[in-house]
Design a protein around this motif. Sequence first.
Motif, PDB file in Angstrom:
ATOM      1  N   VAL A 143      11.224  -5.472  17.064  1.00 48.72           N
ATOM      2  CA  VAL A 143      11.675  -4.253  17.154  1.00 48.72           C
ATOM      3  C   VAL A 143      11.433  -3.690  18.378  1.00 48.72           C
ATOM      4  CG1 VAL A 143      12.273  -2.237  15.982  1.00 48.72           C
ATOM      5  CG2 VAL A 143      12.373  -4.315  14.774  1.00 48.72           C
ATOM      6  N   ALA A 144      10.256  -3.553  18.869  1.00 51.40           N
ATOM      7  CA  ALA A 144       9.926  -2.986  19.992  1.00 51.40           C
ATOM      8  C   ALA A 144      10.539  -3.254  21.363  1.00 51.40           C
ATOM      9  CB  ALA A 144       8.154  -3.425  20.381  1.00 51.40           C
ATOM     10  N   ASP A 145      11.329  -4.312  21.353  1.00 51.30           N
ATOM     11  CA  ASP A 145      12.134  -4.566  22.281  1.00 51.30           C
ATOM     12  C   ASP A 145      13.359  -3.729  22.428  1.00 51.30           C
ATOM     13  OD1 ASP A 145      10.362  -6.382  23.363  1.00 51.30           O
ATOM     14  OD2 ASP A 145      11.270  -7.891  22.181  1.00 51.30           O
ATOM     15  N   ASP A 146      13.840  -3.119  21.176  1.00 55.52           N
ATOM     16  CA  ASP A 146      15.191  -2.327  21.249  1.00 55.52           C
ATOM     17  C   ASP A 146      15.116  -0.795  20.738  1.00 55.52           C
ATOM     18  OD1 ASP A 146      17.105  -4.844  21.530  1.00 55.52           O
ATOM     19  OD2 ASP A 146      15.578  -5.643  19.937  1.00 55.52           O
ATOM     20  N   VAL A 147      14.032  -0.298  20.930  1.00 58.29           N
ATOM     21  CA  VAL A 147      13.803   1.006  20.559  1.00 58.29           C
ATOM     22  C   VAL A 147      13.021   1.741  21.720  1.00 58.29           C
ATOM     23  CG1 VAL A 147      13.727   0.641  18.190  1.00 58.29           C
ATOM     24  CG2 VAL A 147      11.671   0.785  19.282  1.00 58.29           C
ATOM     25  N   ALA A 148      13.254   3.112  21.800  1.00 61.05           N
ATOM     26  CA  ALA A 148      12.647   4.160  22.679  1.00 61.05           C
ATOM     27  C   ALA A 148      11.071   4.043  22.812  1.00 61.05           C
ATOM     28  CB  ALA A 148      13.167   5.409  22.813  1.00 61.05           C
ATOM     29  N   ALA A 149      10.587   3.992  21.555  1.00 61.17           N
ATOM     30  CA  ALA A 149       9.218   4.125  21.441  1.00 61.17           C
ATOM     31  C   ALA A 149       8.727   3.671  19.819  1.00 61.17           C
ATOM     32  CB  ALA A 149       8.611   5.580  21.413  1.00 61.17           C
ATOM     33  N   ILE A 150       7.461   3.056  19.713  1.00 60.40           N
ATOM     34  CA  ILE A 150       7.235   2.424  18.409  1.00 60.40           C
ATOM     35  C   ILE A 150       5.564   2.685  18.362  1.00 60.40           C
ATOM     36  CG2 ILE A 150       7.098   0.146  19.205  1.00 60.40           C
ATOM     37  CD1 ILE A 150       8.398  -0.646  16.290  1.00 60.40           C
ATOM     38  N   SER A 151       5.080   2.771  17.057  1.00 59.81           N
ATOM     39  CA  SER A 151       3.634   2.800  17.178  1.00 59.81           C
ATOM     40  C   SER A 151       3.323   1.219  16.558  1.00 59.81           C
ATOM     41  CB  SER A 151       3.077   3.915  16.024  1.00 59.81           C
ATOM     42  OG  SER A 151       3.726   3.293  14.602  1.00 59.81           O
ATOM     43  N   PRO A 152       2.271   0.670  17.152  1.00 58.95           N
ATOM     44  CA  PRO A 152       1.799  -0.624  16.752  1.00 58.95           C
ATOM     45  C   PRO A 152       1.021  -0.733  15.415  1.00 58.95           C
ATOM     46  CG  PRO A 152       0.339   0.303  18.326  1.00 58.95           C
ATOM     47  CD  PRO A 152       1.238   1.085  18.246  1.00 58.95           C
ATOM     48  N   VAL A 153       0.904  -1.906  14.754  1.00 59.89           N
ATOM     49  CA  VAL A 153       0.109  -2.220  13.810  1.00 59.89           C
ATOM     50  C   VAL A 153      -0.577  -3.678  13.841  1.00 59.89           C
ATOM     51  CG1 VAL A 153      -0.061  -2.734  11.301  1.00 59.89           C
ATOM     52  CG2 VAL A 153       1.603  -0.940  12.195  1.00 59.89           C
ATOM     53  N   PRO A 154      -1.929  -3.631  13.954  1.00 62.70           N
ATOM     54  CA  PRO A 154      -2.951  -2.437  13.991  1.00 62.70           C
ATOM     55  C   PRO A 154      -2.802  -1.813  15.522  1.00 62.70           C
ATOM     56  CG  PRO A 154      -4.133  -4.485  14.227  1.00 62.70           C
ATOM     57  CD  PRO A 154      -2.576  -5.028  14.369  1.00 62.70           C
ATOM     58  N   GLY A 155      -3.768  -0.633  15.452  1.00 64.34           N
ATOM     59  CA  GLY A 155      -3.869   0.067  16.570  1.00 64.34           C
ATOM     60  C   GLY A 155      -2.934   1.178  16.567  1.00 64.34           C
ATOM     61  N   GLY A 156      -2.416   1.494  15.496  1.00 69.91           N
ATOM     62  CA  GLY A 156      -1.491   2.839  15.505  1.00 69.91           C
ATOM     63  C   GLY A 156      -1.880   3.835  14.321  1.00 69.91           C
ATOM     64  N   VAL A 157      -0.915   4.126  13.620  1.00 71.22           N
ATOM     65  CA  VAL A 157      -1.455   5.285  12.545  1.00 71.22           C
ATOM     66  C   VAL A 157      -2.736   5.055  11.762  1.00 71.22           C
ATOM     67  CG1 VAL A 157      -0.505   6.016  10.121  1.00 71.22           C
ATOM     68  CG2 VAL A 157       1.133   5.754  11.923  1.00 71.22           C
ATOM     69  N   GLY A 158      -3.052   3.810  11.585  1.00 71.72           N
ATOM     70  CA  GLY A 158      -4.170   3.596  10.789  1.00 71.72           C
ATOM     71  C   GLY A 158      -5.606   3.913  11.484  1.00 71.72           C
ATOM     72  N   SER A 159      -5.690   3.725  12.713  1.00 74.77           N
ATOM     73  CA  SER A 159      -6.641   4.180  13.615  1.00 74.77           C
ATOM     74  C   SER A 159      -6.887   5.571  13.663  1.00 74.77           C
ATOM     75  CB  SER A 159      -6.415   3.706  15.263  1.00 74.77           C
ATOM     76  OG  SER A 159      -6.333   2.135  15.212  1.00 74.77           O
ATOM     77  N   LEU A 160      -5.902   6.384  13.614  1.00 75.98           N
ATOM     78  CA  LEU A 160      -5.772   7.774  13.515  1.00 75.98           C
ATOM     79  C   LEU A 160      -6.169   8.325  12.349  1.00 75.98           C
ATOM     80  CD1 LEU A 160      -5.657  10.332  15.325  1.00 75.98           C
ATOM     81  CD2 LEU A 160      -3.213  10.174  14.921  1.00 75.98           C
ATOM     82  N   THR A 161      -5.653   7.716  11.230  1.00 78.30           N
ATOM     83  CA  THR A 161      -6.162   7.766   9.755  1.00 78.30           C
ATOM     84  C   THR A 161      -7.407   8.138   9.544  1.00 78.30           C
ATOM     85  OG1 THR A 161      -3.942   7.063   9.138  1.00 78.30           O
ATOM     86  CG2 THR A 161      -5.826   7.468   7.555  1.00 78.30           C
ATOM     87  N   THR A 162      -8.123   7.076   9.970  1.00 77.78           N
ATOM     88  CA  THR A 162      -9.646   7.087  10.027  1.00 77.78           C
ATOM     89  C   THR A 162     -10.300   8.377  10.608  1.00 77.78           C
ATOM     90  OG1 THR A 162      -9.828   4.859   9.865  1.00 77.78           O
ATOM     91  CG2 THR A 162     -11.653   5.817  10.213  1.00 77.78           C
ATOM     92  N   ALA A 163      -9.843   8.527  11.778  1.00 78.79           N
ATOM     93  CA  ALA A 163     -10.154   9.712  12.556  1.00 78.79           C
ATOM     94  C   ALA A 163     -10.107  11.247  11.826  1.00 78.79           C
ATOM     95  CB  ALA A 163      -9.698   9.935  14.103  1.00 78.79           C
ATOM     96  N   ILE A 164      -8.626  11.383  11.307  1.00 80.28           N
ATOM     97  CA  ILE A 164      -8.461  12.503  10.595  1.00 80.28           C
ATOM     98  C   ILE A 164      -9.117  12.488   9.104  1.00 80.28           C
ATOM     99  CG2 ILE A 164      -6.483  13.464   9.466  1.00 80.28           C
ATOM    100  CD1 ILE A 164      -4.635  12.513  11.458  1.00 80.28           C
ATOM    101  N   LEU A 165      -9.408  11.540   8.529  1.00 80.84           N
ATOM    102  CA  LEU A 165     -10.375  11.537   7.416  1.00 80.84           C
ATOM    103  C   LEU A 165     -11.621  12.173   7.396  1.00 80.84           C
ATOM    104  CD1 LEU A 165     -10.810  10.701   4.450  1.00 80.84           C
ATOM    105  CD2 LEU A 165     -11.903   8.298   5.433  1.00 80.84           C
TER     106      LEU A 165
END
Length: 287
Positions: free
Chosen positions: A246-268
């Motif tokens: 899907v990354a080839d057909d949209v303007a921007a996308i967060s990856p998995v892993p390396g996206g939301v999960g990485s920031l979640t740990t920091a915010i915890l």
Amino acid sequence: MGMVMKAKEAADAVYNDIRKRVEEYASQGHLPCIATILVEGDLASAYYAKMKQKAADKLGVTFQLHAFGKDVTEQEILELIAELNADRDVQGIMLELPLPEHLSAAAIEQSIAPLKDVDGVTPFNKLATVTGERGIYPATPQACIRLLKHYGYSLAGKNVTLVGRGQTVGLPLFHMLQREQATVTVCHSRTPDLAFHLRHAEIVFAAVGRQNLITRDMVHPALVMVDAGINESDDGTIMGDIARDVADDVAAISPVPGGVGSLTTAILFENVLLALDYQLSEKEAEQ
């Protein structure tokens, strides 16, 4: 290919701020401490607990791991939580999920003191997440919004499609998005035509936990997508809810892993410091 919204830079900024604040607290005689409760048997939970311990060590936060065997009784866990609630040297308590079938996650989570509930799972903090009032909000929904803002995307006035309405991510994220002044459409298992809603959205959040739920035939080139799904494929690869091509057909996308999960740990860990602030304020009010 669209922009890949990796979380490392955003997470590093949170960690740097936390380190400074931990040093300030330590100089005042307050050493932040988080206690994690783990019931053995789920490899992913054990892995996440280990990752939190590594992060805590780097941040100067004291980390307690309370591990139980599979045959632990609910009463044993509740007794431990009662002790941790009363321990003023412990600022944060979190329960690793999933639990064995004989244990009630809801009953155990409800026993955690709200001001030590760094995962935002108690009724008090769930209500605060809905109303926007003082409380500790769950880390993953916060990470979804924070990652988007880090890359310069505003939510105000945007048509947002949220795929998923679960208690952990989807439902609290819905309320947070409303406070960001977004126009939110919520899709779920009974939505008959998911692609229709995605094609009419400007921003999409995926939080279902179903691999390849969203495919490239459902999206459009101007779409910005945040993937909060975590799924393990047959070969052990971690993937999100959005198919990788899907990354080839949209303007921007967060990856998995390396996206939301990485920031979640920091915010915890950011939540741990927020919990400490609340507890210090309560202590001052008692004096």
